[in-house]
Design a protein around this motif. Structure first.
Motif, PDB file in Angstrom:
ATOM      1  N   GLY A 111       0.814  -1.199   0.000  1.00 53.63           N
ATOM      2  CA  GLY A 111       0.000   0.000   0.000  1.00 53.63           C
ATOM      3  C   GLY A 111       0.850   1.252   0.000  1.00 53.63           C
ATOM      4  N   GLY A 112       0.186   2.399   0.033  1.00 55.57           N
ATOM      5  CA  GLY A 112       0.925   3.647   0.012  1.00 55.57           C
ATOM      6  C   GLY A 112       1.717   3.889   1.275  1.00 55.57           C
ATOM      7  N   THR A 113       1.254   3.357   2.407  1.00 56.41           N
ATOM      8  CA  THR A 113       1.955   3.582   3.670  1.00 56.41           C
ATOM      9  C   THR A 113       2.447   2.299   4.325  1.00 56.41           C
ATOM     10  N   LYS A 114       1.710   1.202   4.145  1.00 53.81           N
ATOM     11  CA  LYS A 114       2.153  -0.046   4.771  1.00 53.81           C
ATOM     12  C   LYS A 114       2.054  -1.194   3.789  1.00 53.81           C
ATOM     13  N   THR A 115       2.868  -2.210   4.058  1.00 56.09           N
ATOM     14  CA  THR A 115       2.907  -3.420   3.236  1.00 56.09           C
ATOM     15  C   THR A 115       2.603  -4.615   4.122  1.00 56.09           C
ATOM     16  N   GLN A 116       1.732  -5.499   3.622  1.00 56.75           N
ATOM     17  CA  GLN A 116       1.387  -6.708   4.366  1.00 56.75           C
ATOM     18  C   GLN A 116       1.685  -7.936   3.528  1.00 56.75           C
ATOM     19  N   LEU A 117       2.392  -8.876   4.106  1.00 58.61           N
ATOM     20  CA  LEU A 117       2.641 -10.188   3.495  1.00 58.61           C
ATOM     21  C   LEU A 117       1.871 -11.228   4.288  1.00 58.61           C
ATOM     22  N   ARG A 118       1.200 -12.110   3.575  1.00 55.53           N
ATOM     23  CA  ARG A 118       0.518 -13.246   4.212  1.00 55.53           C
ATOM     24  C   ARG A 118       0.895 -14.511   3.455  1.00 55.53           C
ATOM     25  N   ALA A 119       1.299 -15.530   4.206  1.00 50.83           N
ATOM     26  CA  ALA A 119       1.701 -16.804   3.612  1.00 50.83           C
ATOM     27  C   ALA A 119       0.850 -17.916   4.214  1.00 50.83           C
ATOM     28  N   LEU A 120       0.309 -18.767   3.330  1.00 57.18           N
ATOM     29  CA  LEU A 120      -0.517 -19.888   3.764  1.00 57.18           C
ATOM     30  C   LEU A 120       0.010 -21.182   3.177  1.00 57.18           C
ATOM     31  N   ALA A 121      -0.037 -22.228   3.992  1.00 55.22           N
ATOM     32  CA  ALA A 121       0.226 -23.590   3.542  1.00 55.22           C
ATOM     33  C   ALA A 121      -1.070 -24.349   3.763  1.00 55.22           C
TER      34      ALA A 121
END
Length: 301
Positions: A16-26
């Motif tokens: 995003g413009g201010t924050k970044t989110q990573l999500r990982a699923l198995a």
């Protein structure tokens, strides 16, 4: 030592413009959920953007694991060529299937839909969809100086124009005029021009004054109410442009801090959409956009 997941690991990233989110699923198991500032994101330099994303992947995933597929929604990733360049650089670094899209394209899959329009009205505004052949189309998003109608910065720009016009007609300052004068810390309406023009970051500095427009409308300012109504019509117009180009617009997934936090703007948009594109169904995004990135990663495994 952390256990490595037994199911293939899919990774989604929302920049995003201010924050970044990573999500990982198995499978159904969440392996990582990592949030960090977006500082350092350089979408117009594919190699730098790919290195930045790769570093986030390595930081967030358990030691000894690597993704089976990665999808990214990137702020300011505005053209298919730009997104493809970042994707190619990422594939070279990670050696896995990669898809990169603009961050607004995460909204439809995040809502669990296969097709539709993603509409964002935060600091700026933009609408995205896909043609029947799958090619992406973006409308709006031209920045606070030229466009972004219905976004926070665009609303403030149009509010200033409305206040200046009222001043030129000889009208006494209303709640919108006094609110903008106070917000920009100037003495009177004519000084607003210099204050807006002197902003070092136009979108951010104009946009953070947007609550003044809604407060003025609540206080009875007709000027402010008209600015908000016009903003809603402009957002509906983005969807109408996509419809005119043959895109599926039955479902419109709406996100962005401005429109989701301000019922006046959402209601103005919904009313204008019903008139401009009969049958289009607006809905607020109820899940984080990173869920859309995960869904896209699953689709390219």
């Amino acid at each position: 030592m952390q256990d490595t997941p037994s199911s293939p690991l899919v990774v989604g990233i929302d920049v995003g413009g201010t924050k970044t989110q990573l999500r990982a699923l198995a499978g159904a198991d969440r392996v990582a959920d990592h949030v960090r500032p977006s500082s350092g994101w350089r979408p117009h330099d594919p190699d730098a953007a790919a290195r930045w994303l790769t570093a986030i992947v390595h930081d967030a995933l358990p030691a000894g694991t690597r993704p089976a597929a990665l999808a990214v929604g990137g702020h300011a990733c505005e053209t298919p060529r730009q997104c493809a360049g970042i994707a190619a650089a990422l594939r070279g670094l990670l050696g896995v299937p990669v898809r990169v899209v603009g961050d607004a394209e995460l909204l439809v899959p995040a809502a669990g839909l296969e097709k539709g329009v993603g509409l964002v009205a935060g600091t700026g505004s933009v609408a995205v969809g896909r043609q029947p052949d799958g090619s992406p189309v973006q409308v709006g998003g031209w920045g606070a100086a030229l466009g972004d109608e219905g976004g926070a910065a665009g609303l403030v720009r149009e509010a200033a124009r409305a206040v200046w016009a009222a001043h030129d007609r000889g009208a006494a300052p209303d709640a919108l005029a006094t609110g903008l004068v106070a917000a920009f810390e100037v003495a009177e309406v004519p000084a607003l021009g210099a204050a807006l023009e002197s902003a070092s970051d136009v979108s951010a500095e104009w946009g953070r004054r947007a609550p003044v427009v809604f407060a003025a409308a609540d206080a009875g300012s007709r000027l402010a109410a008209d600015v908000i109504a016009d903003g809603g019509r402009a957002l509906a117009g983005l969807v109408a442009r996509l419809a005119a180009r043959g895109l599926a617009v039955d479902d419109v997934v709406v996100a962005g801090g401005t429109i989701l936090s301000q019922p006046r703007l959402y209601d103005a948009f919904a009313a204008a959409l019903a008139e401009a594109v009969p049958g289009a169904r607006p809905q607020r995004l109820r899940f984080p956009p990173v869920e859309g990135a995960v869904a896209l990663a699953r689709s390219i495994r």
